[in-house]
Design an enzyme around this catalytic site. Structure first.
Site, short mmCIF file in Angstrom:
data_model
loop_
_atom_site.label_atom_id
_atom_site.label_comp_id
_atom_site.label_asym_id
_atom_site.label_seq_id
_atom_site.Cartn_x
_atom_site.Cartn_y
_atom_site.Cartn_z
N ASP A 64 0.81 -1.34 -0.04
CA ASP A 64 -0.05 0.08 0.07
C ASP A 64 0.92 1.28 -0.02
OD1 ASP A 64 -2.60 1.45 0.01
OD2 ASP A 64 -3.21 0.39 1.72
N ASP A 91 -10.09 3.69 -3.21
CA ASP A 91 -10.86 2.66 -2.88
C ASP A 91 -12.35 2.26 -3.29
OD1 ASP A 91 -8.68 2.05 -1.18
OD2 ASP A 91 -9.43 2.15 0.64
N GLU A 149 -1.27 1.75 -5.07
CA GLU A 149 -0.64 2.97 -4.99
C GLU A 149 -1.77 4.10 -5.76
OE1 GLU A 149 -0.12 4.51 -7.93
OE2 GLU A 149 0.97 6.19 -7.36
N TRP A 150 -2.86 3.51 -5.61
CA TRP A 150 -4.49 4.13 -6.13
C TRP A 150 -4.31 5.07 -7.37
CZ3 TRP A 150 -2.59 6.79 -0.78
CH2 TRP A 150 -2.43 5.83 0.00
N GLY A 151 -3.30 4.81 -8.11
CA GLY A 151 -3.17 5.24 -9.47
C GLY A 151 -2.80 6.77 -9.47
N ASP A 152 -1.90 7.10 -8.24
CA ASP A 152 -1.56 8.67 -8.12
C ASP A 152 -0.38 8.91 -8.91
OD1 ASP A 152 -3.46 8.78 -6.16
OD2 ASP A 152 -2.30 9.16 -4.31
N ASN A 153 0.33 7.95 -9.24
CA ASN A 153 1.66 8.17 -9.88
C ASN A 153 1.67 7.68 -11.15
OD1 ASN A 153 3.47 9.84 -7.87
ND2 ASN A 153 2.58 8.34 -6.72
#
Ligand code: GLA
Length: 403
Positions: free
Chosen positions: A148, A203, A181-185
């Site tokens: 995570d 999420d 990593e939630w698509g942030d980078n």
């Protein structure tokens, strides 16, 4: 000569030690994860019961094999040697005992940690302990790590995931590496080298079309997730998957919405990670989750992510090219009313520019199979006539009728 040998050694060491486990996740991973339903309320008995349910409900036979424990499995502190410790009340017999049980049921075991100092729920993170933690997981027999991105101030995402990838690889155990990593980078741009799947959004939440804000981030329902990431098709494929998040099938949407959710995750070649309580799942939920014809679309060897062929009005048509010139179609009724479909195959050219594949309904006849009703529906020579309930799906497989 000496210089050449040093160079050679250097080259061998990068090619040998800097990679992810091979031959893992050649098709989208399938399994179950504790987070959506249980949060941090997890324990040894739950894991064993869920493992039994995999077998008893036919989920293992349908292809689900990873049982993944998410956040909350650890004690709040590392031990005196800085090793992670399973929560003593939750896992009184330690983690190896649980992993052995899961393996004894013919399943694989997954665990969770975080690239930051602490996990999202405040347990010890892996930052600075990557190699030590990876070694411990390998000793326990772990097969999957979800990693995570909370509490990672100033960390470079690609670098942080690379460190853990290398630590896992150094254990010599093939461990599936799930980047969260939630698509942030834009993990799809570098994830193939680092891991086997990467989350593409924040999420998920159990609704058809909602967003729920939590201050700095929002949870997204099924359709907001799909719409946000429908354009990143080219990054997914065998060994490296866009992960649309753990499923909410069986967690409160209608049975029809669950069918759409499951159909779409299959069409998108997303990992199929269940997130419901398998011990109390309804018959209807299990029928959806074990639908082998739908799962076969997800597991197709080409691993192409579906695209939206048309979204006029209330009907959306999604298309996924399959091996052997076959195609999957999902006709989704987005409206609150039942709708009638009268679809003339010849009038709608289907060409996927990404995979350079074309549906040639004008000169090849395709047989049509209805994947939820397990029925043959004739061929593309005649119009497709059907009606589809509100928020439900007609999911088809087209097979060239070559005699
Ligand atoms: C993040 C992840 C979730 C879950 C929780 C655990 O929010 O995106 O999938 O792992 O952390 O705390």
């Amino acid at each position: 000569m000496r210089n050449i040998s040093i160079l050679l050694l250097f080259f061998i060491s990068i090619t040998t030690f800097s990679q992810k486990a091979k031959d893992v996740a050649t098709t989208p991973p399938m399994g179950w994860n504790s987070w959506n339903t249980f949060g941090t309320e997890i324990n040894e008995q739950l894991v064993k019961d869920i493992a039994d349910a995999f077998v008893d409900l036919g989920l293992r036979d349908a292809g689900y094999n990873y049982l993944v424990l998410d956040d909350g499995w650890m004690a709040k502190e590392r031990d005196e040697n800085n090793n992670l410790v399973p929560g003593p009340n939750k896992f009184p017999n330690g983690m190896k005992d649980v992993v052995d049980y899961v393996h004894s049921r013919g399943l694989k075991f997954g665990i969770y940690n975080c690239a930051g100092n602490k996990t999202c729920a405040g347990y010890p993170g892996s930052r600075g302990f990557e190699y030590q933690d990876a070694k411990l997981y390998a000793e326990w027999g772990v097969d999957f790590l979800k990693y995570d991105w909370c509490n990672t101030e100033n960390l470079n995402a690609k670098g942080a995931y690379q460190t853990m990838r290398d630590a896992l690889y150094a254990t010599g155990r093939p461990i599936l590496f799930s980047i969260c990593e939630w698509g942030d980078n834009d993990p799809w741009k570098w994830g193939e080298e680092m891991g086997h799947m990467w989350r593409v959004t924040g999420d998920i939440i159990n609704c058809w079309d909602c967003k729920v804000g939590h201050g700095t981030w929002s949870s997204l329902g099924v359709w907001p997730i799909i719409k946000l990431r429908k354009e990143i098709r080219k990054y997914t494929g065998p060994g490296h998957w866009n992960d649309f998040d753990m499923m909410e099938v069986g967690n409160g949407m209608t049975a029809a919405e669950d069918r759409v959710h499951f159909a779409m995750w299959s069409m998108l070649s997303s990992p199929l990670i269940m997130g419901n309580d398998l011990r109390s799942a309804s018959k209807e939920t299990i029928v959806t989750l074990t639908n082998k014809e739908v799962i076969a679309v997800n597991q197709d060897e080409l691993g192409i992510q579906a695209y939206c062929h048309s979204d006029e009005g209330e009907l959306e048509i999604w298309v996924k090219p399959l091996h052997n010139g076959e195609w999957a179609f999902a006709f989704v009724n987005m409206s609150k009313e039942r709708i009638e479909v009268d679809y003339e195959w010849n009038r709608h050219p289907v060409k996927d520019d990404l995979s350079n594949r074309e549906l040639k309904a004008d000169h090849i006849v395709y047989k049509i199979r209805d994947l939820y009703n397990h029925k043959d529906l004739g061929t593309t020579k005649t119009n497709l006539k059907s009606d589809i309930g509100s928020h439900d799906v007609l999911m088809l497989r087209l097979v060239p009728d070559i005699k």
